[in-house]
Design a protein around this motif. Sequence first.
Motif, PDB file in Angstrom:
ATOM      1  N   ARG A  14       0.811  -1.212   0.000  1.00  0.00           N
ATOM      2  CA  ARG A  14       0.000   0.000   0.000  1.00  0.00           C
ATOM      3  C   ARG A  14       0.854   1.276   0.000  1.00  0.00           C
ATOM      4  N   TYR A  15       1.676   1.409   1.076  1.00  0.00           N
ATOM      5  CA  TYR A  15       2.422   2.644   1.262  1.00  0.00           C
ATOM      6  C   TYR A  15       3.458   2.823   0.155  1.00  0.00           C
ATOM      7  N   GLU A  16       3.349   3.904  -0.567  1.00  0.00           N
ATOM      8  CA  GLU A  16       4.252   4.144  -1.679  1.00  0.00           C
ATOM      9  C   GLU A  16       5.369   5.095  -1.236  1.00  0.00           C
ATOM     10  N   ALA A  17       6.581   4.522  -1.011  1.00  0.00           N
ATOM     11  CA  ALA A  17       7.689   5.331  -0.507  1.00  0.00           C
ATOM     12  C   ALA A  17       8.340   6.135  -1.629  1.00  0.00           C
ATOM     13  N   LEU A  18       8.421   5.526  -2.803  1.00  0.00           N
ATOM     14  CA  LEU A  18       9.015   6.203  -3.957  1.00  0.00           C
ATOM     15  C   LEU A  18       8.151   5.929  -5.188  1.00  0.00           C
ATOM     16  N   ALA A  19       8.003   6.946  -6.052  1.00  0.00           N
ATOM     17  CA  ALA A  19       7.196   6.747  -7.254  1.00  0.00           C
ATOM     18  C   ALA A  19       7.888   7.372  -8.459  1.00  0.00           C
ATOM     19  N   ASN A  20       8.067   6.550  -9.471  1.00  0.00           N
ATOM     20  CA  ASN A  20       8.586   7.015 -10.750  1.00  0.00           C
ATOM     21  C   ASN A  20       9.829   7.908 -10.637  1.00  0.00           C
ATOM     22  N   ILE A  21      10.830   7.410  -9.905  1.00  0.00           N
ATOM     23  CA  ILE A  21      12.074   8.177  -9.750  1.00  0.00           C
ATOM     24  C   ILE A  21      12.962   7.910 -10.961  1.00  0.00           C
ATOM     25  N   ASP A  22      13.442   8.972 -11.568  1.00  0.00           N
ATOM     26  CA  ASP A  22      14.223   8.827 -12.796  1.00  0.00           C
ATOM     27  C   ASP A  22      15.349   9.853 -12.798  1.00  0.00           C
ATOM     28  N   PHE A  23      16.584   9.376 -12.646  1.00  0.00           N
ATOM     29  CA  PHE A  23      17.719  10.305 -12.726  1.00  0.00           C
ATOM     30  C   PHE A  23      18.996   9.528 -13.002  1.00  0.00           C
ATOM     31  N   ARG A  24      20.037  10.276 -13.336  1.00  0.00           N
ATOM     32  CA  ARG A  24      21.345   9.691 -13.584  1.00  0.00           C
ATOM     33  C   ARG A  24      22.392  10.485 -12.844  1.00  0.00           C
ATOM     34  N   ILE A  25      23.372   9.804 -12.293  1.00  0.00           N
ATOM     35  CA  ILE A  25      24.496  10.502 -11.671  1.00  0.00           C
ATOM     36  C   ILE A  25      25.759  10.036 -12.362  1.00  0.00           C
ATOM     37  N   ARG A  26      26.529  11.009 -12.846  1.00  0.00           N
ATOM     38  CA  ARG A  26      27.738  10.665 -13.587  1.00  0.00           C
ATOM     39  C   ARG A  26      28.863  10.289 -12.630  1.00  0.00           C
ATOM     40  N   ARG A  27      29.807   9.555 -13.164  1.00  0.00           N
ATOM     41  CA  ARG A  27      30.986   9.195 -12.393  1.00  0.00           C
ATOM     42  C   ARG A  27      31.718  10.455 -11.930  1.00  0.00           C
ATOM     43  N   GLY A  28      32.090  10.499 -10.665  1.00  0.00           N
ATOM     44  CA  GLY A  28      32.850  11.640 -10.163  1.00  0.00           C
ATOM     45  C   GLY A  28      31.999  12.831  -9.763  1.00  0.00           C
ATOM     46  N   GLU A  29      30.683  12.686  -9.812  1.00  0.00           N
ATOM     47  CA  GLU A  29      29.811  13.788  -9.410  1.00  0.00           C
ATOM     48  C   GLU A  29      29.649  13.821  -7.897  1.00  0.00           C
ATOM     49  N   MET A  30      29.243  14.993  -7.378  1.00  0.00           N
ATOM     50  CA  MET A  30      28.832  15.071  -5.988  1.00  0.00           C
ATOM     51  C   MET A  30      27.411  15.604  -5.972  1.00  0.00           C
ATOM     52  N   VAL A  31      26.519  14.828  -5.322  1.00  0.00           N
ATOM     53  CA  VAL A  31      25.094  15.141  -5.378  1.00  0.00           C
ATOM     54  C   VAL A  31      24.508  15.160  -3.980  1.00  0.00           C
ATOM     55  N   PHE A  32      23.654  16.166  -3.719  1.00  0.00           N
ATOM     56  CA  PHE A  32      22.904  16.159  -2.465  1.00  0.00           C
ATOM     57  C   PHE A  32      21.505  15.647  -2.723  1.00  0.00           C
ATOM     58  N   LEU A  33      21.004  14.900  -1.766  1.00  0.00           N
ATOM     59  CA  LEU A  33      19.652  14.389  -1.848  1.00  0.00           C
ATOM     60  C   LEU A  33      18.915  15.030  -0.683  1.00  0.00           C
ATOM     61  N   THR A  34      17.853  15.754  -0.985  1.00  0.00           N
ATOM     62  CA  THR A  34      17.231  16.475   0.111  1.00  0.00           C
ATOM     63  C   THR A  34      15.710  16.327   0.084  1.00  0.00           C
ATOM     64  N   GLY A  35      15.082  16.799   1.134  1.00  0.00           N
ATOM     65  CA  GLY A  35      13.643  16.639   1.298  1.00  0.00           C
ATOM     66  C   GLY A  35      13.339  16.451   2.771  1.00  0.00           C
ATOM     67  N   HIS A  36      12.065  16.635   3.130  1.00  0.00           N
ATOM     68  CA  HIS A  36      11.687  16.449   4.532  1.00  0.00           C
ATOM     69  C   HIS A  36      11.867  15.000   4.927  1.00  0.00           C
ATOM     70  N   SER A  37      11.893  14.760   6.238  1.00  0.00           N
ATOM     71  CA  SER A  37      11.975  13.353   6.644  1.00  0.00           C
ATOM     72  C   SER A  37      10.680  12.671   6.202  1.00  0.00           C
ATOM     73  N   GLY A  38      10.828  11.466   5.678  1.00  0.00           N
ATOM     74  CA  GLY A  38       9.680  10.752   5.132  1.00  0.00           C
ATOM     75  C   GLY A  38       9.468  11.029   3.654  1.00  0.00           C
TER      76      GLY A  38
END
Lengths: 222, 325
Positions: A14-38
């Motif tokens: 039932r509980y949908e934690a992630l939906a239709n996530i689509d991205f790419r991270i290149r080699r050697g990149e630095m990426v922040f992932l942000t958002g409220h808790s949950g």
Amino acid sequence: MIAFEHVGKRYGGRYEALANIDFRIRRGEMVFLTGHSGAGKSSLLRLIMRLERPSRGRVLVAGHDIGRLHVSQVPFYRRQIGVVFQDHQLLFDRSIYANVALPLEIQGVEPREAARRVRAALDKVGLLHREKALPIELSGGEQQRVGIARAVVNKPALLLADEPTGNLDPQLSADIMQLFEDFNRIGTTVMVASHDLALIARLHHRVLRLREGRLVADEEAA
Amino acid sequence: MSRQEVREPKRGARSHRTRTSSRLRAWTRHHRAMCLDSARRLIRYPVGSLLTMLAIAIALVLPAALWLTLDSARLLDAELEESATLTAYLASDVDESQAVRVNEALQTQDGVVATRLITAAEGMAEFQQALGLTDALNRLDGNPLPASVVITPRDTAPEAVRALAGELESITGVEDVRLDLAWLERLRRLSELGQRLALALGALFGLGVLLIVGNTVRLAVESRRQEIEVVTLIGATHAFVRRPFLYSGAWYGLGGGLLAWALLTLGGEWLAIPVAALAESYGAHYDLPRLDALGSAVLLFSSTLLGLLGAWIAVGRHLAEIRPH
């Protein structure tokens, strides 16, 4: 390095934690992932660490569909990723040195070679002089740096961090982030989940923003 | 820090041979480390470890003691079977010289190994000695006992002995051939029953050892839950996680086996004197069975194996439950 292709993750049907996530991270990149808790940050990291499998879509790391890794291969996959946890996950019954040496022990690295690498990692985080101490004798910031040393002792190509500055004051947080930037500078792909927006804004890296399990913004480095 | 590819999991083609040998070295190194580490953990909590081992020992002592007893009974049985003899009672009108001839006739029979003639007078003397009834027997008018011949058959199997008895009865001068094999058969059945009982008890108490070790290891797994989660997160295989617990199980088993061995030996010493005295009063000589080198090795080996197995089952079950979060 990392590719999410229309990834969805449901828990218990039932509980949908992630939906239709689509991205790419290149080699050697630095990426922040942000958002409220949950918002799904931890779920996303758990998918990369192969603690979970996606319910939908594919997660590719270095070209491999890790959802299809056989259970027996998972440990060998995890050895190639360095992970820093919010609560450090240090073992309190053994020394700093032993904690950092743990990944090498698991991989069966020769003790002499292991000692060399452990000291290099501890030196990098500025804790070489505390190698004989127990984690309990260290401050929160120092404990987190031990966690980082353990994550990088194996020279992983990919470094993940889940709220690494969660309980630290702004100065210590900045120091920790500086360490991640150092590793990124020598070629390690780094992904840091954090809700410390002020700090993230100052660092000028790419930011993936999650809200209620959806990717709502992908802001390239300024 | 060098830039590094994320490799195909598990293997790479380069220098496969050196990698295999270094992996083997790492494997033995970890085994050695875990073997010592689990022993150290046991020693760190001596009372708890000793109690577990004692429980294992007690579970092992009973079936082991029963097995030992049966083993000695089997020896006794074989001895008895070898000593199985027939007694041919001669007719009461056969005199001494005729008796000697009958004895010779019996001796030449097929299937007879040896014979021993007991004349009427000798029979009387033996009887008197055995019963201590000299006075009463002296009061008898004549000797009521017939002469007899004790025959040792070649084949001691019950059917063969029975057939031989039939043949011997047809010889002139022989009145009756007695064979008392019923008790021998009864004894054999009894020891068969005992063997089954020992096997059932052994299985039951073996299961007990599995449960004791399993429970102890389950608690150990529980107390090291965080450690298991962490090492799993950073790439430990199941085998790696299982290893220290398997060694603890084996140590518990070995310790329990050693204690069981000590209990059996001490118990044997303690019982030896009264048992010998008891046997003496029956005019017999009986030594309590003891664990020999092979028996001791079997005891220690199987207890260690049981410990290992118990740990294996417990760890397998609980590792499945522990998933990092």
